[in-house]
Design a protein around this motif. Structure first.
Motif, PDB file in Angstrom:
ATOM      1  N   THR A 164       0.829  -1.207   0.000  1.00 15.58           N
ATOM      2  CA  THR A 164       0.000   0.000   0.000  1.00 15.58           C
ATOM      3  C   THR A 164       0.862   1.255   0.000  1.00 15.58           C
ATOM      4  OG1 THR A 164      -0.107   0.067   2.416  1.00 15.58           O
ATOM      5  CG2 THR A 164      -1.835  -1.178   1.284  1.00 15.58           C
ATOM      6  N   LYS A 199       0.459   5.821   0.696  1.00 15.76           N
ATOM      7  CA  LYS A 199      -0.369   6.929   1.178  1.00 15.76           C
ATOM      8  C   LYS A 199       0.366   8.214   0.846  1.00 15.76           C
ATOM      9  CE  LYS A 199      -0.837   7.014   5.633  1.00 15.76           C
ATOM     10  NZ  LYS A 199      -1.286   6.906   7.040  1.00 15.76           N
ATOM     11  N   ASN A 213      -5.016  12.509   3.477  1.00 10.95           N
ATOM     12  CA  ASN A 213      -4.240  11.467   2.814  1.00 10.95           C
ATOM     13  C   ASN A 213      -5.103  10.658   1.860  1.00 10.95           C
ATOM     14  OD1 ASN A 213      -1.567  11.665   4.052  1.00 10.95           O
ATOM     15  ND2 ASN A 213      -2.654  11.171   5.941  1.00 10.95           N
ATOM     16  N   LYS A 272      -5.071   6.987  -0.050  1.00 13.88           N
ATOM     17  CA  LYS A 272      -4.433   5.681   0.029  1.00 13.88           C
ATOM     18  C   LYS A 272      -4.646   4.909  -1.260  1.00 13.88           C
ATOM     19  CE  LYS A 272      -5.213   5.245   4.991  1.00 13.88           C
ATOM     20  NZ  LYS A 272      -5.850   4.444   6.035  1.00 13.88           N
ATOM     21  N   ASN A 298      -3.159   0.995  -3.418  1.00 11.58           N
ATOM     22  CA  ASN A 298      -2.376  -0.234  -3.359  1.00 11.58           C
ATOM     23  C   ASN A 298      -2.059  -0.709  -4.760  1.00 11.58           C
ATOM     24  OD1 ASN A 298      -4.461  -2.165  -4.302  1.00 11.58           O
ATOM     25  ND2 ASN A 298      -5.489  -1.617  -2.407  1.00 11.58           N
ATOM     26  N   THR A 323      -6.695   2.985  -6.475  1.00 10.07           N
ATOM     27  CA  THR A 323      -7.021   3.955  -5.423  1.00 10.07           C
ATOM     28  C   THR A 323      -8.526   4.096  -5.222  1.00 10.07           C
ATOM     29  OG1 THR A 323      -7.064   5.843  -6.936  1.00 10.07           O
ATOM     30  CG2 THR A 323      -4.920   5.292  -5.912  1.00 10.07           C
ATOM     31  N   GLU A 332       7.471  -0.804   6.403  1.00 14.20           N
ATOM     32  CA  GLU A 332       6.981   0.550   6.154  1.00 14.20           C
ATOM     33  C   GLU A 332       8.164   1.483   5.991  1.00 14.20           C
ATOM     34  OE1 GLU A 332       6.109   2.027  10.726  1.00 14.20           O
ATOM     35  OE2 GLU A 332       4.427   1.490   9.445  1.00 14.20           O
TER      36      GLU A 332
END
Length: 170
Positions: free
Chosen positions: A15, A17, A25, A27, A29, A60, A131
């Motif tokens: 993913t 952001k 934001n 997000k 993927n 999205t 992350e």
């Protein structure tokens, strides 16, 4: 002798952001990607990792935005159909080369090794969470628009994250 671990795509996700209009934001993927690990042992400390993401699989939940991201103003999916990542070590951090739009840069991501377990069908699986942040302009993703009140439409910083599950190969 290294052991190969293949991605279990059914139990994995990548993913991202990004700040939109400097106030919220958005997000997204990638729906199509693959990865594998070659490791000397179950500690994964000297593991070689490779991953490939199909740029046209960006999602999205907005068709117009997805098409814009696939265009030459962002991922240029027609010319650069994939994003790749390669590394030589996997610990609580992973440093490797990320290639987007034909531009390769080293990046470092935080990693959480979830452990190893055997599923009900006898498959040995390993789980990882990662992350980190990248600057999209480092990879030629330069499109933006100035806002009337100041600031820009899309931030340069992109937060990326993933939940990956791998299956040990015999």
């Amino acid at each position: 002798m290294a052991t190969k671990w293949n991605l279990d795509p059914t139990h994995s996700e990548i993913t991202f952001k990004v700040k939109h209009m400097m106030i919220s934001n958005i997000k997204g993927n990638f729906r199509t990607f693959n990865a594998e690990i070659e490791a000397e042992d179950d500690s994964f400390s000297n593991a070689k990792t490779t991953a490939t993401i199909q740029t046209d699989s960006v999602f999205t939940n907005n068709t117009d935005r997805d098409n814009h991201l696939k265009s030459a103003e962002f991922f240029n999916a027609e010319t650069y159909p994939s994003i790749t990542f390669e590394s030589q070590a996997l610990n609580d951090k992973i440093t490797g080369n990320l290639t987007v739009n034909g531009v390769t840069k080293p990046i470092t991501l935080d990693v959480d090794f979830g452990g190893i377990n055997v599923d009900p069908w006898g498959n040995t699986k390993a789980g990882f969470s990662f992350e980190g942040k990248i600057n999209r302009k480092d990879f030629g993703l330069n499109w933006n628009a100035a806002l009337e009140a100041g600031g820009v439409m899309v931030s340069e910083e992109v937060k990326i994250a993933g939940e990956l599950q791998f299956v040990k190969q015999a």
